[in-house]
Every structure is written in structure tokens, then in C-alpha cells.
Design an enzyme around this catalytic site. Sequence first.
Site, short mmCIF file in Angstrom:
data_model
loop_
_atom_site.label_atom_id
_atom_site.label_comp_id
_atom_site.label_asym_id
_atom_site.label_seq_id
_atom_site.Cartn_x
_atom_site.Cartn_y
_atom_site.Cartn_z
N ILE A 164 -4.29 13.01 -0.97
CA ILE A 164 -4.37 13.19 -2.43
C ILE A 164 -5.24 14.42 -2.71
O ILE A 164 -6.38 14.51 -2.25
CB ILE A 164 -4.98 11.92 -3.07
CG1 ILE A 164 -4.07 10.71 -2.83
CG2 ILE A 164 -5.23 12.12 -4.57
CD1 ILE A 164 -2.67 10.82 -3.40
N HIS A 181 -5.91 0.29 3.71
CA HIS A 181 -5.75 0.74 5.10
C HIS A 181 -5.64 -0.51 5.99
O HIS A 181 -6.41 -1.45 5.83
CB HIS A 181 -6.95 1.60 5.53
CG HIS A 181 -6.76 2.19 6.89
ND1 HIS A 181 -5.95 3.28 7.11
CD2 HIS A 181 -7.22 1.81 8.09
CE1 HIS A 181 -5.92 3.55 8.40
NE2 HIS A 181 -6.70 2.68 9.03
N GLY A 192 7.58 -0.16 1.16
CA GLY A 192 7.17 -0.61 -0.17
C GLY A 192 6.99 -2.11 -0.34
O GLY A 192 7.08 -2.63 -1.44
N SER A 193 6.71 -2.81 0.78
CA SER A 193 6.52 -4.26 0.63
C SER A 193 5.28 -4.56 -0.21
O SER A 193 5.27 -5.49 -1.01
CB SER A 193 6.46 -4.95 1.99
OG SER A 193 5.26 -4.67 2.67
C1 GRF Z 1 0.54 -0.82 4.88
O1 GRF Z 1 0.23 -1.28 6.15
C2 GRF Z 1 -0.64 -0.15 4.27
O2 GRF Z 1 -1.84 -0.69 4.69
C3 GRF Z 1 -0.53 1.25 4.78
O3 GRF Z 1 0.86 1.51 4.79
C4 GRF Z 1 1.58 0.29 4.94
C5 GRF Z 1 2.58 0.20 3.84
O4 GRF Z 1 3.50 -0.82 4.04
N1 GRF Z 1 -1.37 2.14 4.05
P1 GRF Z 1 4.57 -1.14 2.92
O5 GRF Z 1 5.37 0.14 2.67
O6 GRF Z 1 3.86 -1.57 1.69
O7 GRF Z 1 5.46 -2.21 3.48
#
Ligand code: GRF
Length: 188
Positions: free
Chosen positions: A88, A104, A12-13
Site C-alpha cells: 500500500i 497475516h 476472497g474467502s
Molecule cells: C489469507 O490467508 C490472509 O491471511 C492472507 O491472504 C489470504 C487470503 O485468503 N493475507 P482469501 O483470499 O481470503 O481466501
Amino acid sequence: MKRIAVFASGSGSNAEKIITYFQDKPIADVSLVVYNKPDAFVLERAKKLSVPTLLINKDDLYESDEVINQLKDQQIDLIVLAGFLWLIPKKLIKAFPEKIINIHPALLPRFGGKGMYGLRVHQAVKEANDTETGITIHYVNEVYDAGTIIRQERVAVSEEDTPTTIAQKVQQLEHQYYPEVIESILQK
Ligand code: GRF
């Protein structure tokens, strides 16, 4: 004030960056974090930032209208996928047409599709000897990573890069660009 729901499955960063970005903006706020794994770290981040959360299971998403009803009840304007790993369903896309976006961690259409997430994406970039990678922000349709592209940003990949260092570079782009792209979509 627009209302954003962020969907996440893991750390969830990106969710955190999006939440804090909109905290001091008059245009929108993150009103809900939807997650699908009870131990996902995104839950800690949302709690710390006082954002309401909703844990969902597969039945809620695929077999009933539970998720749609919750999102409608909460008057959500935009659904932002940030590391949400379930496909989804069509009915959710129909309920929120052109209102669901995803990020992505590569330059689609390269290195996308089912099973292409996390380090696997960056390993594939490395194996292909690509000299650049990046991020793709796109609308969500019924096929993984195949909706209309909204924005791409690029970063160079050198011979010394490993999948881990590529991941770090890409994550920087995500944190830098996802919030502002969301803002520009909300302004349309
Ligand atoms: C990110 O690399 C995003 O592009 C992908 O999943 C990852 C999520 O990272 N779809 P985080 O959980 O937001 O750290």
C-alpha cells in the site's frame, strides 16, 4: 452506517465472510471490493453477493490518485486488506490514517515481510518446528506486515501437521475472527 472497502487479490474467502457478516448488521456494510487481478475468484464472490467491484492496476494505485479518489468519492471509512498482495503506497496511508488494516496468516513478527504469503508462510512455520501459529490483524504502514498489532489468535501445530493442514487451521481462525475484529474497530 460505516462503509468498508475490502481489497483482495485472490480467492476472497475472507472477503466473502466479511461481506456476509455485515449483511445483517446495522453498523456497516462492505460497499466495495477492490481487486487487482482480472481473474481473481473474489470477483465471482462479490458479484454473487451484489457488492460493487473495482479492478485496479499498478498505475491507478502508485502513479495516480485514481484509487484514493474513488475511495473518497464512495465515502469509505475503513479499508480492509484480505489477501491483497501489493504494497500500500504512502499516499493512500496518509489519505486514510489508521483506517487500513490487514490480516497475516502467522504470528507476526514471525514469518512476515515481502514474499511471505500463502503456503510459504505455513511451510516456514513447519520448517521452524514451531508448536503454534495463528493470525495477526494489524494496522497497515509502509512496510509489509509491520504496522501496530490489533489482535492475535493462536492455534497449536502438531508434528503430524503439514503446511496444508496448518493453512486450514489458520484459515478457520481468519474466518472466525476477522469480521468481529473489524466490527470492534468500527465501534471505537
Ligand atoms: C489469507 O490467508 C490472509 O491471511 C492472507 O491472504 C489470504 C487470503 O485468503 N493475507 P482469501 O483470499 O481470503 O481466501
